[in-house]
Design a protein around this motif. Sequence first.
Motif, PDB file in Angstrom:
ATOM      1  N   SER A  69      87.512  57.088  -4.082  1.00  0.00           N
ATOM      2  CA  SER A  69      87.818  56.459  -2.797  1.00  0.00           C
ATOM      3  C   SER A  69      86.626  55.642  -2.322  1.00  0.00           C
ATOM      4  O   SER A  69      85.491  55.867  -2.732  1.00  0.00           O
ATOM      5  CB  SER A  69      88.161  57.520  -1.749  1.00  0.00           C
ATOM      6  OG  SER A  69      86.983  58.148  -1.291  1.00  0.00           O
ATOM      7  N   GLU A  70      86.924  54.714  -1.433  1.00  0.00           N
ATOM      8  CA  GLU A  70      85.870  53.882  -0.829  1.00  0.00           C
ATOM      9  C   GLU A  70      84.967  54.725   0.077  1.00  0.00           C
ATOM     10  O   GLU A  70      83.859  54.334   0.370  1.00  0.00           O
ATOM     11  CB  GLU A  70      86.508  52.757   0.002  1.00  0.00           C
ATOM     12  CG  GLU A  70      87.364  51.798  -0.802  1.00  0.00           C
ATOM     13  CD  GLU A  70      86.537  50.916  -1.710  1.00  0.00           C
ATOM     14  OE1 GLU A  70      85.475  50.436  -1.274  1.00  0.00           O
ATOM     15  OE2 GLU A  70      86.945  50.711  -2.869  1.00  0.00           O
ATOM     16  N   GLU A  71      85.473  55.855   0.540  1.00  0.00           N
ATOM     17  CA  GLU A  71      84.734  56.702   1.487  1.00  0.00           C
ATOM     18  C   GLU A  71      83.769  57.670   0.809  1.00  0.00           C
ATOM     19  O   GLU A  71      83.295  58.614   1.442  1.00  0.00           O
ATOM     20  CB  GLU A  71      85.714  57.504   2.364  1.00  0.00           C
ATOM     21  CG  GLU A  71      86.581  56.667   3.276  1.00  0.00           C
ATOM     22  CD  GLU A  71      87.794  56.088   2.549  1.00  0.00           C
ATOM     23  OE1 GLU A  71      88.358  56.770   1.669  1.00  0.00           O
ATOM     24  OE2 GLU A  71      88.164  54.946   2.856  1.00  0.00           O
ATOM     25  N   ASP A 172      83.856  64.672   8.381  1.00  0.00           N
ATOM     26  CA  ASP A 172      84.356  63.300   8.474  1.00  0.00           C
ATOM     27  C   ASP A 172      85.800  63.209   8.033  1.00  0.00           C
ATOM     28  O   ASP A 172      86.403  62.202   8.004  1.00  0.00           O
ATOM     29  CB  ASP A 172      83.480  62.336   7.666  1.00  0.00           C
ATOM     30  CG  ASP A 172      83.287  62.808   6.252  1.00  0.00           C
ATOM     31  OD1 ASP A 172      83.265  64.023   6.028  1.00  0.00           O
ATOM     32  OD2 ASP A 172      83.160  61.953   5.365  1.00  0.00           O
TER      33      ASP A 172
END
Length: 172
Positions: A69-71, A172
């Motif tokens: 994932s980008e996160e 988060d």
Amino acid sequence: IHMASLIFLNIQVLPQSNTASEIGVAGYDRIFRVLNVDREDTLKSKILHLKSYKLPGSIYINFFNIHFSEEGRVYGDLIKFDQPDAIYDTYSGQKIQDIAVGLSSRRETYKFTFKLSSHIAAIECPAGITPSNLKETFRHFMIEVVSRVFPGYTLSIDIISNSSSIEKVFVD
């Protein structure tokens, strides 16, 4: 609704030398990308049963898919399956039919996620698999990749039971 039982692993790759730097987020990402290439090769070659971690009772477990994932998370599914060689009559013990490689009488998938910045994995822990089994599964696949990608570093995997550490995974 049934809520899955989760276990948490603190997975660290640490330098053996005081002068070497930590691998950081990019290093953990690289390990999982190499693991993913190995996984893809195993699936293409249809040798999942040969490259899996063997649990007691002729049960195997492996990474079935891995996503990035980008996160800053890696996530996907582990696959648990058996590899019987034949079907037997319960009463007589006679072999009824041989079973081809790649066929399974039990096949289940379980989700995992790994946060690159905290190097903590959360894994569904199905009935019949202990947290220790999952820890050893991750060790089995990661130790070879770590030695190949980061020679001079040591892999450390611990089961987390401290609830405050677990909460950090979900902040988060």
